[in-house]
Design a protein around this motif. Structure first.
Motif, PDB file in Angstrom:
ATOM      1  N   MET A   8       0.848  -1.188   0.000  1.00 29.88           N
ATOM      2  CA  MET A   8       0.000   0.000   0.000  1.00 29.88           C
ATOM      3  C   MET A   8       0.888   1.245   0.000  1.00 29.88           C
ATOM      4  N   LEU A   9       0.494   2.193  -0.788  1.00 24.73           N
ATOM      5  CA  LEU A   9       1.236   3.446  -0.881  1.00 24.73           C
ATOM      6  C   LEU A   9       0.692   4.456   0.126  1.00 24.73           C
ATOM      7  N   PHE A  11      -0.509   8.152   0.971  1.00 25.18           N
ATOM      8  CA  PHE A  11      -1.089   9.243   0.190  1.00 25.18           C
ATOM      9  C   PHE A  11      -1.092  10.518   1.010  1.00 25.18           C
ATOM     10  N   GLU A  16      -6.700  11.437  -3.062  1.00 26.37           N
ATOM     11  CA  GLU A  16      -5.851  10.404  -3.680  1.00 26.37           C
ATOM     12  C   GLU A  16      -6.137   9.030  -3.068  1.00 26.37           C
ATOM     13  N   ARG A  17      -6.351   9.021  -1.753  1.00 25.17           N
ATOM     14  CA  ARG A  17      -6.654   7.758  -1.088  1.00 25.17           C
ATOM     15  C   ARG A  17      -7.971   7.193  -1.597  1.00 25.17           C
ATOM     16  N   ARG A  19      -9.372   7.699  -4.538  1.00 25.97           N
ATOM     17  CA  ARG A  19      -9.181   7.236  -5.916  1.00 25.97           C
ATOM     18  C   ARG A  19      -8.508   5.866  -5.946  1.00 25.97           C
ATOM     19  N   GLU A  20      -7.502   5.700  -5.112  1.00 29.94           N
ATOM     20  CA  GLU A  20      -6.795   4.419  -5.076  1.00 29.94           C
ATOM     21  C   GLU A  20      -7.726   3.305  -4.597  1.00 29.94           C
ATOM     22  N   GLN A  21      -8.557   3.586  -3.618  1.00 32.40           N
ATOM     23  CA  GLN A  21      -9.495   2.584  -3.132  1.00 32.40           C
ATOM     24  C   GLN A  21     -10.533   2.248  -4.199  1.00 32.40           C
ATOM     25  N   MET A  23     -10.069   2.389  -7.420  1.00 33.95           N
ATOM     26  CA  MET A  23      -9.401   1.589  -8.458  1.00 33.95           C
ATOM     27  C   MET A  23      -9.212   0.152  -7.993  1.00 33.95           C
ATOM     28  N   ALA A  24      -8.942  -0.018  -6.701  1.00 31.16           N
ATOM     29  CA  ALA A  24      -8.687  -1.351  -6.182  1.00 31.16           C
ATOM     30  C   ALA A  24      -9.967  -2.188  -6.139  1.00 31.16           C
TER      31      ALA A  24
END
Length: 164
Positions: A8-9, A11, A16-17, A19-21, A23-24
């Protein structure tokens, strides 16, 4: 080689967090498209400069292309009693000082000055003159010495030439 899991990156912001969730997770691509288009359109609307023509700029008085009005000059900061008196001999004892909004013939002739340690505050005493004549013969405490409205009144120049 080991596990193929991606770490996990970290953020820096909440968006941004999110968006990443998004996408996942296995959501539909249309949902992602709507989400990103909505956030991009609102950001573009906030940062886009207002459309204006040269005629509109001339009518409103704008002179620069950036749309920023020129800065006004700052007015000179007025001085309190002690800031005026510090440049006079003996801290203004014997000098004529008046408030800037007073009549030109109303002034104090300074008789005594007591300063605080900082040199910009203190107490002062003087004889008040109105219309060029002293109102009382006694020295009184000068009020409002820390207010920023004081000025020095120069004595009128002596006659330069004698009558022949």
């Amino acid at each position: 080689m080991g596990s193929s899991a991606v770490p996990m990156l970290e953020f820096s912001c909440k968006r941004e967090r999110e968006r990443e969730q998004a996408m996942a997770t296995a959501r539909s691509p249309t949902w992602l498209l709507r989400y990103f288009s909505r956030s991009l359109s609102s950001a573009a609307a906030q940062t886009a400069p207002p459309a204006s023509t040269a005629c509109e700029k001339a009518a409103t008085g704008e002179t620069s292309d950036t749309g920023v009005a020129p800065k006004k000059k700052r007015s000179k900061k007025k001085k309190n009693f002690f800031e005026v008196a510090q440049y006079l001999p003996c801290w203004g004892v014997g000098a004529k000082l008046a408030k800037s909004h007073w009549d030109p013939l109303a002034y104090y002739v300074v008789t005594n000055v007591r300063l605080y340690k900082n040199g910009r505050q203190g107490k002062a005493w003087g004889i008040f003159h109105n219309a060029g004549a002293p109102q009382t013969g006694e020295a009184e405490k000068i009020g409002g010495v820390n207010k920023r409205c004081w000025r020095y009144i120069e004595d009128p120049p002596e006659r330069l030439y004698r009558r022949l």
